[in-house]
Enzyme design. Structure first.
Site, short mmCIF file in Angstrom:
data_model
loop_
_atom_site.label_atom_id
_atom_site.label_comp_id
_atom_site.label_asym_id
_atom_site.label_seq_id
_atom_site.Cartn_x
_atom_site.Cartn_y
_atom_site.Cartn_z
N HIS A 346 0.79 -1.23 0.00
CA HIS A 346 0.00 0.00 0.00
C HIS A 346 0.82 1.28 0.00
O HIS A 346 0.24 2.36 -0.04
CB HIS A 346 -0.93 0.04 1.22
CG HIS A 346 -2.16 -0.79 1.05
ND1 HIS A 346 -3.32 -0.29 0.52
CD2 HIS A 346 -2.40 -2.09 1.30
CE1 HIS A 346 -4.23 -1.25 0.48
NE2 HIS A 346 -3.69 -2.36 0.96
N LYS A 534 -9.54 13.83 3.87
CA LYS A 534 -8.66 12.66 3.91
C LYS A 534 -7.83 12.77 5.18
O LYS A 534 -7.89 13.80 5.85
CB LYS A 534 -7.75 12.61 2.68
CG LYS A 534 -7.07 13.96 2.38
CD LYS A 534 -6.20 13.92 1.13
CE LYS A 534 -6.95 13.90 -0.17
NZ LYS A 534 -6.86 12.67 -0.93
N ARG A 535 -7.06 11.73 5.53
CA ARG A 535 -6.20 11.87 6.69
C ARG A 535 -5.23 13.03 6.49
O ARG A 535 -4.89 13.39 5.36
CB ARG A 535 -5.41 10.57 6.93
CG ARG A 535 -6.25 9.47 7.55
CD ARG A 535 -6.77 9.86 8.92
NE ARG A 535 -5.71 9.86 9.90
CZ ARG A 535 -5.53 8.93 10.83
NH1 ARG A 535 -6.38 7.92 10.93
NH2 ARG A 535 -4.53 9.00 11.68
N LYS A 540 0.14 14.65 1.68
CA LYS A 540 -1.15 14.93 1.04
C LYS A 540 -1.32 16.44 0.78
O LYS A 540 -2.21 16.86 0.07
CB LYS A 540 -2.30 14.40 1.89
CG LYS A 540 -2.36 12.85 1.94
CD LYS A 540 -3.52 12.37 2.79
CE LYS A 540 -3.59 10.87 2.97
NZ LYS A 540 -4.27 10.16 1.87
N THR A 642 -8.48 6.68 -2.85
CA THR A 642 -9.80 6.19 -3.23
C THR A 642 -10.83 7.30 -3.07
O THR A 642 -11.88 7.27 -3.70
CB THR A 642 -10.23 4.98 -2.36
OG1 THR A 642 -10.02 5.29 -0.98
CG2 THR A 642 -9.44 3.73 -2.74
N LYS A 646 -14.41 8.49 -5.24
CA LYS A 646 -15.74 8.79 -4.68
C LYS A 646 -16.25 10.14 -5.19
O LYS A 646 -17.42 10.29 -5.54
CB LYS A 646 -15.69 8.78 -3.15
CG LYS A 646 -15.27 7.45 -2.53
CD LYS A 646 -14.99 7.60 -1.03
CE LYS A 646 -14.18 6.43 -0.50
NZ LYS A 646 -13.56 6.73 0.82
C1 LIG Z 1 -12.30 7.03 1.22
C2 LIG Z 1 -11.95 7.40 2.60
C3 LIG Z 1 -10.61 7.65 2.94
C4 LIG Z 1 -9.49 7.62 1.92
O1 LIG Z 1 -9.38 8.90 1.33
P1 LIG Z 1 -8.10 9.30 0.44
O2 LIG Z 1 -8.47 10.63 -0.12
O3 LIG Z 1 -7.99 8.26 -0.63
O4 LIG Z 1 -6.93 9.35 1.34
C5 LIG Z 1 -10.33 8.01 4.24
N1 LIG Z 1 -11.29 8.11 5.17
C6 LIG Z 1 -12.60 7.89 4.88
C7 LIG Z 1 -13.62 8.04 5.95
C8 LIG Z 1 -12.97 7.51 3.59
O5 LIG Z 1 -14.25 7.28 3.31
#
Ligand SMILES: *Cc1c(COP(=O)(O)O)cnc(C)c1O
Length: 800
Positions: A346, A534-535, A540, A642, A646
């Site tokens: 990952h 995101k985190r 990032k 991911t 979305k």
């Molecule tokens: C999809 C998702 C992530 C991953 O987000 P990234 O932008 O790909 O880092 C993290 N937390 C939650 C709650 C998510 O639904």
């Protein structure tokens, strides 16, 4: 059980009286939620039993997906949708005056994960069951999921999460299937008929108790299982302080580690890893033995997938069972193990690669350590044939070196498949990070670009858009997400595009209400909703986003007539509690938000909000309401992402670097339907290797940069001395490792193009539609089909 709303109501009312000894009028929302949950679980149980029967009688190969995280979120509506009873239930409840949306709010998020990796595991479960594939999850039933985040005075404060406080209606405790897991103790060897026999003496035993949750597929009869293990004191404790023993034992499944890249090097974490692996492998083998007399073809009937290296001890644990319990030879055991285990990598961030000091590993897991040593010795010996005399390379590839166990190396050696999670990530693994391994095992490496379940992230969380799509192209996309492509025929259809816009505005209004309630800030739905959720991580680059906002603010202050399309910048992010720098960025976002939102002169142009406690259930309200998706990581650092998928699926348009799956999003939507900026991965890697980037030059040459960077420490946004010094230093004193200043100008430029594009709705709406139409490729159904064919060799049987 019930086939119409009348029958549903009758059962539901009877249940309330029987379970709680109350009349309906006296019952609470929680009673309603629990009653409905139990009814749903009973509803699935018939198919659950039948699925297991089918798997047994057909002797279908079973895959077990081992993951230290499953970020499930809520399950009520997801389960109703999958079972096809959402309409009946909603109608029945409605007639009783119960709003299904209010019931949904009762359910706590199952937040047994940190972010992308854990959410991927949850999406995969949905796709496996929906494709009728025999794949199950194995994880840990943490008593406390990811911490709850509060923002106090702009700072992150962490509170323990309590999802089990009111029980978990979806689970079934199966104490009779418990497994004993040993820690510590010592290994003794005795000679039996010329063969060394090992036994593990004086171990501290922990009982792993499984809690099973049904995973129903969408309108299929398949119901797979997610098995979460809970640690309890063993009935066979060693002679010691019983209270301490109980505490130590239960602590194993108490907390999820709130950290998704750094490793804290805690014994407890290694204990969790072995606990998951040992309980899972032993229960898999126990079930297998009931059906088969020997384990010689185990790998033909069972696949074990490890999600990152956290469950990598599955390799020595399976070896241990085959050697010590089955009395196989090393070669036979190794042959079976390396045909059973497959592994997903990952990340290439070096600080995230797991390493365990031998002094911790060896005493905690003495027999497992011996096996890892043997694997290492045999592997290093074999390396002399590939790289004769190149002892330096061999040392770098060793599984145990410098008193550390390198978990990724163990995974690479002990599995038959190693996959990256996006095309660029897999290439970086092959050509750089794992190149030495790629040279000797080229056949193991493959790519499986991540995906998300469109059933949660579109059908469930954006019902209005889902309806519009069904009106436009029918509902086949729910089973075959590739069919979303047919939406492209509407790209010049004004009526359809108008509807698309109207739905986005309604979703924005819904989010605006949440923002108002949570933060008190009023935001205008006519503004662009520009979102980064995101985190929080340096790579990032939330910082790049904030510096851009500071720059826009400066421009508006300098020239009030400065023409920008009104924007609302929305953030959501948890920082790992020990990650000082990330927490400072949260404080910076909140500080800038306070200044900007409090300045009436920019009120109509700029708003900044930070939504606290970002999690799956909040995310479901955010993606449908987003215009602009921020995917701005330093190129080469985000393995896939991911969240990017979305947003795309909900018509958000990406502003992004050529990193992770952004590249593949660009490939499917075309350059004209995405906003790409910044350094490319090769450039970043080149600068990192050869130098040549000097952040101070950018500071001196670009006065916009100079202004915003100075504002970090001159009290412009915040009076407290030194608050943002660490950020200032990272940019100027530590040469800006993540190339924020290097990419600043091109980010400002692309963001101004974004504003122009939005202003021209004739242009924007078709772009948004094309993103939705091409998002089927990023459904986890596609990803799981690739895993099933390319790695696991399993097939869905045509049951619907
Ligand atoms: C999809 C998702 C992530 C991953 O987000 P990234 O932008 O790909 O880092 C993290 N937390 C939650 C709650 C998510 O639904």
């Amino acid at each position: 059980m019930f086939s119409n709303s009348e029958e549903f109501k009758e059962t539901f009312l009877k249940r309330i009286e029987m379970t709680y000894g109350k009349t309906f009028a006296e019952s609470t929302k929680r009673d309603h939620f629990n009653t409905l949950g139990h009814m749903i679980r009973e509803y699935v149980s018939r198919n659950w039993i039948e699925t297991n029967e089918r798997y047994r009688t057909n002797k279908e190969k079973q895959v077990y997906y081992l993951s230290i995280e499953f970020l499930l979120g809520r399950l009520l509506k997801q389960n109703l949708l999958s079972l096809g009873i959402d309409k009946v239930v909603e109608e029945g409840l409605g007639e009783l005056g119960i709003d299904i949306n209010e019931l949904e709010e009762i359910e706590a998020d199952a937040a047994l994960g940190n972010g992308g990796l854990g959410r991927l595991a949850a999406c995969f479960l949905d796709s496996l069951a929906s494709l009728n594939l025999p794949g199950h999850g194995c994880g840990i039933r943490y008593k406390h999921g990811l911490f709850e985040q509060k923002i106090v005075d702009g700072y992150q404060v962490e509170l323990p999460e309590q999802w089990l406080r009111n029980g978990n209606v979806w689970e079934v405790r199966k104490a009779d299937l418990s497994v004993e897991v040993p820690f510590w103790g010592k290994v003794t060897a005795s000679n039996e008929n010329g063969r060394l026999k090992f036994s593990h003496m004086d171990a501290e035993m922990v009982t792993a108790v499984p809690y099973d949750m049904p995973v129903p597929g969408y309108e299929t009869r398949t119901v797979n299982t997610l098995r979460l293990w809970s640690a309890e004191p063993s009935p066979y404790p060693v002679n010691q302080d019983i209270l301490k023993y109980k505490r130590d034992t239960e602590s194993i499944s108490e907390f999820l580690y709130p950290d998704d890249t750094h490793d804290e090097g805690k014994i407890l974490r290694l204990k969790q890893q072995y606990f998951l692996v040992s309980a899972s492998i032993n229960s898999i083998i126990r079930a297998y033995r009931k059906q088969n007399s020997s384990l010689t073809d185990f790998h033909q009937h069972v696949g074990i997938h490890i999600n990152d290296t956290h469950p990598v001890l599955a390799i020595p644990e399976l070896m241990r069972v085959l050697l010590d319990e089955e009395q196989m030879s090393w070669d036979e055991a190794w042959n079976i193990t390396t045909k059973t285990i497959s592994y997903t990598n990952h990340t290439t961030l070096s600080e995230a690669l797991e390493k365990w000091p031998v002094r911790i590993f060896q005493p905690l897991l003495p027999r497992i350590y011996m096996i890892v040593e043997e694997i290492n010795e045999r592997f290093c010996r074999s390396l002399w044939d590939y790289f004769p005399g190149d002892w330096h390379r061999i040392e770098n590839m060793a599984i145990i070196a410098h008193d550390e166990v390198k978990m990724a190396h163990l995974a690479l050696v002990g599995s038959y498949s190693v996959n990256g999670v996006a095309a660029i990530h897999t290439e970086i693994l092959k050509q750089r990070e794992m190149n030495s391994f790629y040279q000797i095992f080229p056949e193991k490496f493959n790519n499986k670009t991540n995906g998300i379940t469109h059933r949660r992230w579109l059908l469930k969380s954006n019902p209005k858009l889902a309806n519009l799509i069904c009106e436009g192209i029918g509902d086949s996309w729910i089973k075959r997400p590739g069919d979303l492509k047919e939406l492209e025929k509407y790209k010049q259809d004004h009526g359809f595009l108008e509807e698309l816009y109207r739905i986005k505005q309604e979703n924005k209004q819904h989010l605006a209400n949440i923002i108002k309630e949570q933060t008190g800030v009023s935001v205008d739905t006519a503004s662009i909703f520009d979102v980064q959720v995101k985190r929080l991580h340096a790579y990032k680059r939330q910082l790049l986003n904030v510096l851009h906002i500071m720059h826009l603010y400066n421009q508006l202050k300098r020239d009030p007539s400065f023409d920008i399309y009104p924007r609302t910048f929305i953030f959501g992010a948890k920082a790992s509690p020990g990650y000082y720098y990330a927490k400072k960025i949260i404080k910076l976002i909140n500080t800038v938000a306070k200044k900007v939102n409090g300045d009436p002169s920019v009120r109509d142009k700029l708003k900044v909000v930070f939504l606290e406690n970002y999690r799956v259930s909040l995310a479901e309200n955010i993606f449908p309401a987003t215009d602009v998706s921020e995917q701005i990581s330093t190129a080469s650092k985000e393995a896939s992402g991911t969240g990017n998928m979305k947003f795309m699926m909900n018509g958000g348009i990406t502003v992004g670097t050529l990193d992770g799956a952004n590249i593949e999003i660009k490939d499917v939507v075309g350059n004209e339907n995405i906003f790409i900026f910044g350094l490319k991965a090769e450039e970043v890697l080149h600068f990192q290797q050869n130098g040549g980037y000097h952040s101070l030059e950018y500071y001196h040459l670009d006065k916009r940069i100079r202004q915003v960077v100075n504002q970090l420490t001159d009290g412009f946004f915040d009076q407290s001395e030194g608050e943002f010094e660490a950020i200032y230093d990272s940019l100027l004193m530590q040469n800006d490792q993540y190339f924020v200043l290097k990419d600043f100008a091109s980010y400002v430029q692309i963001q101004s193009e974004v504003g122009d594009a939005y202003k021209d709705q004739q242009k924007w709406r078709p772009m948004s539609l094309i993103n939705i139409a091409n998002s089927g490729h990023f459904s986890s159904d596609r990803t799981i089909e690739e895993y099933a064919k390319g790695i696991w060799n399993i097939q869905g049987i045509g049951i619907t």
